[in-house]
Each structure stands twice: as C-alpha cells, then as structure tokens.
Design a protein around this motif. Sequence first.
Motif, PDB file in Angstrom:
ATOM      1  N   PHE A 204       0.810  -1.221   0.000  1.00 47.39           N
ATOM      2  CA  PHE A 204       0.000   0.000   0.000  1.00 47.39           C
ATOM      3  C   PHE A 204       0.847   1.276   0.000  1.00 47.39           C
ATOM      4  O   PHE A 204       0.315   2.375   0.125  1.00 47.39           O
ATOM      5  CB  PHE A 204      -0.942   0.004   1.208  1.00 47.39           C
ATOM      6  CG  PHE A 204      -2.062  -0.992   1.084  1.00 47.39           C
ATOM      7  CD1 PHE A 204      -3.232  -0.667   0.415  1.00 47.39           C
ATOM      8  CD2 PHE A 204      -1.926  -2.270   1.596  1.00 47.39           C
ATOM      9  CE1 PHE A 204      -4.256  -1.587   0.283  1.00 47.39           C
ATOM     10  CE2 PHE A 204      -2.940  -3.201   1.474  1.00 47.39           C
ATOM     11  CZ  PHE A 204      -4.109  -2.862   0.806  1.00 47.39           C
ATOM     12  N   GLY A 205       2.150   1.117  -0.128  1.00 45.66           N
ATOM     13  CA  GLY A 205       2.999   2.295  -0.235  1.00 45.66           C
ATOM     14  C   GLY A 205       4.131   2.311   0.760  1.00 45.66           C
ATOM     15  O   GLY A 205       4.179   1.518   1.710  1.00 45.66           O
ATOM     16  N   SER A 206       5.031   3.230   0.525  1.00 44.23           N
ATOM     17  CA  SER A 206       6.253   3.277   1.336  1.00 44.23           C
ATOM     18  C   SER A 206       6.011   3.726   2.772  1.00 44.23           C
ATOM     19  O   SER A 206       6.889   3.596   3.623  1.00 44.23           O
ATOM     20  CB  SER A 206       7.268   4.220   0.677  1.00 44.23           C
ATOM     21  OG  SER A 206       6.696   5.521   0.544  1.00 44.23           O
ATOM     22  N   ASP A 207       4.823   4.278   3.062  1.00 41.51           N
ATOM     23  CA  ASP A 207       4.530   4.706   4.435  1.00 41.51           C
ATOM     24  C   ASP A 207       4.296   3.521   5.368  1.00 41.51           C
ATOM     25  O   ASP A 207       4.267   3.693   6.590  1.00 41.51           O
ATOM     26  CB  ASP A 207       3.285   5.599   4.454  1.00 41.51           C
ATOM     27  CG  ASP A 207       3.540   6.949   3.810  1.00 41.51           C
ATOM     28  OD1 ASP A 207       4.717   7.339   3.716  1.00 41.51           O
ATOM     29  OD2 ASP A 207       2.568   7.604   3.392  1.00 41.51           O
ATOM     30  N   PHE A 208       4.098   2.357   4.788  1.00 47.98           N
ATOM     31  CA  PHE A 208       3.761   1.186   5.607  1.00 47.98           C
ATOM     32  C   PHE A 208       4.896   0.168   5.540  1.00 47.98           C
ATOM     33  O   PHE A 208       5.091  -0.504   4.525  1.00 47.98           O
ATOM     34  CB  PHE A 208       2.450   0.561   5.125  1.00 47.98           C
ATOM     35  CG  PHE A 208       1.325   1.552   5.038  1.00 47.98           C
ATOM     36  CD1 PHE A 208       0.697   2.022   6.176  1.00 47.98           C
ATOM     37  CD2 PHE A 208       0.909   2.049   3.801  1.00 47.98           C
ATOM     38  CE1 PHE A 208      -0.333   2.953   6.096  1.00 47.98           C
ATOM     39  CE2 PHE A 208      -0.107   2.969   3.711  1.00 47.98           C
ATOM     40  CZ  PHE A 208      -0.739   3.430   4.864  1.00 47.98           C
ATOM     41  N   LYS A 209       5.626   0.057   6.650  1.00 48.69           N
ATOM     42  CA  LYS A 209       6.730  -0.901   6.725  1.00 48.69           C
ATOM     43  C   LYS A 209       6.281  -2.236   7.295  1.00 48.69           C
ATOM     44  O   LYS A 209       6.849  -3.286   6.982  1.00 48.69           O
ATOM     45  CB  LYS A 209       7.859  -0.336   7.605  1.00 48.69           C
ATOM     46  CG  LYS A 209       8.346   1.054   7.205  1.00 48.69           C
ATOM     47  CD  LYS A 209       8.953   1.055   5.811  1.00 48.69           C
ATOM     48  CE  LYS A 209       9.511   2.438   5.471  1.00 48.69           C
ATOM     49  NZ  LYS A 209       9.996   2.500   4.068  1.00 48.69           N
ATOM     50  N   THR A 210       5.272  -2.168   8.148  1.00 48.17           N
ATOM     51  CA  THR A 210       4.787  -3.380   8.805  1.00 48.17           C
ATOM     52  C   THR A 210       3.265  -3.402   8.791  1.00 48.17           C
ATOM     53  O   THR A 210       2.602  -2.389   8.516  1.00 48.17           O
ATOM     54  CB  THR A 210       5.264  -3.433  10.271  1.00 48.17           C
ATOM     55  OG1 THR A 210       4.645  -2.349  10.990  1.00 48.17           O
ATOM     56  CG2 THR A 210       6.786  -3.317  10.358  1.00 48.17           C
ATOM     57  N   LEU A 211       2.716  -4.562   9.145  1.00 52.14           N
ATOM     58  CA  LEU A 211       1.264  -4.689   9.242  1.00 52.14           C
ATOM     59  C   LEU A 211       0.727  -3.777  10.344  1.00 52.14           C
ATOM     60  O   LEU A 211      -0.376  -3.236  10.237  1.00 52.14           O
ATOM     61  CB  LEU A 211       0.878  -6.140   9.519  1.00 52.14           C
ATOM     62  CG  LEU A 211      -0.631  -6.446   9.593  1.00 52.14           C
ATOM     63  CD1 LEU A 211      -1.309  -6.090   8.282  1.00 52.14           C
ATOM     64  CD2 LEU A 211      -0.861  -7.916   9.941  1.00 52.14           C
ATOM     65  N   ALA A 212       1.512  -3.584  11.390  1.00 52.32           N
ATOM     66  CA  ALA A 212       1.101  -2.699  12.484  1.00 52.32           C
ATOM     67  C   ALA A 212       0.910  -1.265  11.981  1.00 52.32           C
ATOM     68  O   ALA A 212      -0.007  -0.556  12.415  1.00 52.32           O
ATOM     69  CB  ALA A 212       2.139  -2.736  13.605  1.00 52.32           C
ATOM     70  N   ASP A 213       1.772  -0.837  11.049  1.00 46.00           N
ATOM     71  CA  ASP A 213       1.635   0.504  10.470  1.00 46.00           C
ATOM     72  C   ASP A 213       0.308   0.634   9.731  1.00 46.00           C
ATOM     73  O   ASP A 213      -0.391   1.649   9.836  1.00 46.00           O
ATOM     74  CB  ASP A 213       2.782   0.786   9.490  1.00 46.00           C
ATOM     75  CG  ASP A 213       4.128   0.898  10.178  1.00 46.00           C
ATOM     76  OD1 ASP A 213       4.145   1.180  11.390  1.00 46.00           O
ATOM     77  OD2 ASP A 213       5.152   0.693   9.503  1.00 46.00           O
ATOM     78  N   LEU A 214      -0.036  -0.405   8.981  1.00 46.12           N
ATOM     79  CA  LEU A 214      -1.283  -0.386   8.214  1.00 46.12           C
ATOM     80  C   LEU A 214      -2.491  -0.365   9.151  1.00 46.12           C
ATOM     81  O   LEU A 214      -3.448   0.369   8.938  1.00 46.12           O
ATOM     82  CB  LEU A 214      -1.350  -1.594   7.281  1.00 46.12           C
ATOM     83  CG  LEU A 214      -2.594  -1.689   6.385  1.00 46.12           C
ATOM     84  CD1 LEU A 214      -2.707  -0.460   5.480  1.00 46.12           C
ATOM     85  CD2 LEU A 214      -2.545  -2.961   5.543  1.00 46.12           C
ATOM     86  N   LYS A 215      -2.413  -1.179  10.214  1.00 39.96           N
ATOM     87  CA  LYS A 215      -3.512  -1.214  11.183  1.00 39.96           C
ATOM     88  C   LYS A 215      -3.700   0.157  11.843  1.00 39.96           C
ATOM     89  O   LYS A 215      -4.834   0.600  12.075  1.00 39.96           O
ATOM     90  CB  LYS A 215      -3.244  -2.275  12.251  1.00 39.96           C
ATOM     91  CG  LYS A 215      -3.414  -3.705  11.766  1.00 39.96           C
ATOM     92  CD  LYS A 215      -3.197  -4.691  12.914  1.00 39.96           C
ATOM     93  CE  LYS A 215      -3.450  -6.119  12.467  1.00 39.96           C
ATOM     94  NZ  LYS A 215      -3.267  -7.093  13.578  1.00 39.96           N
ATOM     95  N   LEU A 216      -2.587   0.809  12.147  1.00 41.02           N
ATOM     96  CA  LEU A 216      -2.645   2.130  12.780  1.00 41.02           C
ATOM     97  C   LEU A 216      -3.335   3.136  11.860  1.00 41.02           C
ATOM     98  O   LEU A 216      -4.165   3.945  12.308  1.00 41.02           O
ATOM     99  CB  LEU A 216      -1.230   2.601  13.117  1.00 41.02           C
ATOM    100  CG  LEU A 216      -1.124   3.890  13.945  1.00 41.02           C
ATOM    101  CD1 LEU A 216      -1.747   3.689  15.322  1.00 41.02           C
ATOM    102  CD2 LEU A 216       0.335   4.314  14.083  1.00 41.02           C
TER     103      LEU A 216
END
Length: 366
Positions: A204-216
């Motif tokens: 989903f893009g470079s802003d998301f390094k981990t699944l936790a980032d996406l959940k946030l």
Amino acid sequence: MKIEKKDLPKGQVEFKVVVDETEFATYHAKGLAAVQQVVEVDGFRKGNAPENLIVQKYGEMIILEEMANLALRDAYVKAIDEHKISPISDPNVSITKLAKGNPLELTITVPVMPELILPEYKKIAKSALKDDEKIEVTDKDIEVVLEELRKGRATQHDHTAHDHNHDGHDHADHDHTHVEEAKSDTEKKEVKFPELDDEFAKSFGSDFKTLADLKLKVGGNLKLEKEQKLLEKRRSRIMEKLLAETKAEIPDVIVESELATMLSQMKADITRFGGTWEEYLTHTKKTEDELKADWRNDAEKRGLSQLLLHKIAQIEKIAATEEEIEVELVRILATVQDADETRARAYLYQALTNEKVLKFLEDTKA
C-alpha cells in the motif's frame, strides 16, 4: 404619496400606493426624456423627437407608462424604508389606475423575510447533545477493513481438475449392457487471498513498513469517519429540535427555490450515474410535479433551516470572513469549469456562515 401596508399569508406584504395627480405630474419630464431615447420618429434623431409627434405616432399611454415606472421605483424604495421590510424576491406590481390628469394607483406585492419566533436555541442545542456519545474503534472494526482490503487484492488462478472415474476393466455379460462412465476435465477458478503480513502492508505504499503501520492507519481513518458521522448525527438532532420549536410562516418563494435546488441535484445525480431524467420518471411512474409535491415538506424544512441559521447568525454576530471565503473560492474556481465567481462567493458566504453557526450551537454551554 400615500402607502398602506397589509400583511398577507405565506410571508407576503401588500402595499397600496396612491400618487396624487400633482405629484404624478412631476414625473412627466423624466418620463418623456426616457421615451425619447427609445422611440423612432421620422426626421428626428433619438432623444430629439417632440412630444406631440411621439403622442401622434405611439399614443399618450407610452409616456404615462414610463412616468408610472419612475413613480413605482420611488414608491417601492419608500415602502421598504418606512416599513423596515426585507424583500427576498422581486415584487409583483399591478397598476390599478393610470390616466392623464388623475392620481396614479398601484398595488405592490412582495415576499419578505419572515419574522421568526426563536426558541431558546442555546438550551435546546445543549439538550440535544449526549455526554455518553463516545468514539471507539475496536480491533474488530479494523479486522473488517483489513479483510475488505484482502478481497480487493485477491487474484484468480486457473485450476484444471482431471476426474477419471473408472478402474480400467470392461464388464459385460449376456444379461447386462456394457456401461461406460467418464467425467471430462473441468476448468475451475481458484481465488487466492494474500496473507495479512508485513509484505501485504508494504503493497500500500512506502509509508507502511509493517502490518502494524497499516492497522494504525486504518484505525485512524475509522476514527475520523466515526467522528464525522457523530458530528452529522448531533447536528441533525440539534436542527430537528430547533425546527420543532421555531415558529414561522415560510414564503412560497423560499419553498419553490428549495424545490428547484432539490430537483437540480437529483437530475445531476442521475446523469452522473449514467441515467436520464426521463428514464427516472418512467421508473418512478410519477411526473415532475408529483415528485415536487412529495418533496414539499422536506423543502419547507430546508427553507426554515436556512432562515433559522441566518437569524442566529445575526443575533450572535457570526459571519464568514473574506479570508475564509477566498480560500474556498480558489478551490471552486480551480475545479469547477465556468464557475460564476459572484454566485460562488454568495454560496460560500452562506455555507461557511452556516457551518460556524452549527459549530457555535455544538459548543454552547448554556
């Protein structure tokens, strides 16, 4: 000049105007000059034709009518000033008496801004707000969104299933007929869903390094969405309570204006989704007038809402600033082709002022 005022139903005001013959005669010179600028008389340039030739060719009434128009303008301004009314549409004028050497008699009917009997709007606004309304985003909410994202990234793969149901031997005797059963190859589609892991998040893009980032991020978006829905719910509840306790007679011109806006919005929505207005009418089995009749109560509520917000804005001295209007105007002119700047400014002033009034009601401590 005598002016008598009479209040009519549906927020209209009627003025009976009488201009005596002496005062009416004072409009002759200006009336004649105005007529001379538009009529054509052989041998004379516009503005120079003598009165007797104008009357001979066009009749006396052409000058009297222009005199009446001039007197009407003065009478209308005087009526508004003396009776402190706020017209909301053009007046309807009827000349009841017009003759040379006689008084001029007019009837002017005009819809005006109705008087609102406001309830205790601060107290009502506070009572409409509930302290127990809280914004909460649960893990389950986030899981639902993530599952939708997985479905959006699902891929299809061809899968061939070979199903041969036989044992390789022939069976036959004199009492039975030999029977063969064979199933042909069947083509199937197998849907593959991505795993909910860090790699999925990175897609989903470079802003998301981990699944936790996406959940946030998903949780933050859900919170904003729920806050907006709660805001709309609160405002709707405030307005419903205020409308129920506000007394006013809504002029027909306001209701008709709201109906025209609703109709225009409906037509635009149908066009945007690829349909036609004629198809919609056929589908609903109603005429345009029947639809407007169905919408009339809503149009009256919308009109009263605008009047209510306008009145509160006046009382509380709330208004959109020029700077606020300019910021939004730039966006409209950049995105809406052939936008009319004057109309856009008027729309933005009303919309931004209404927004401020609603914010004021939400924040009230009364």
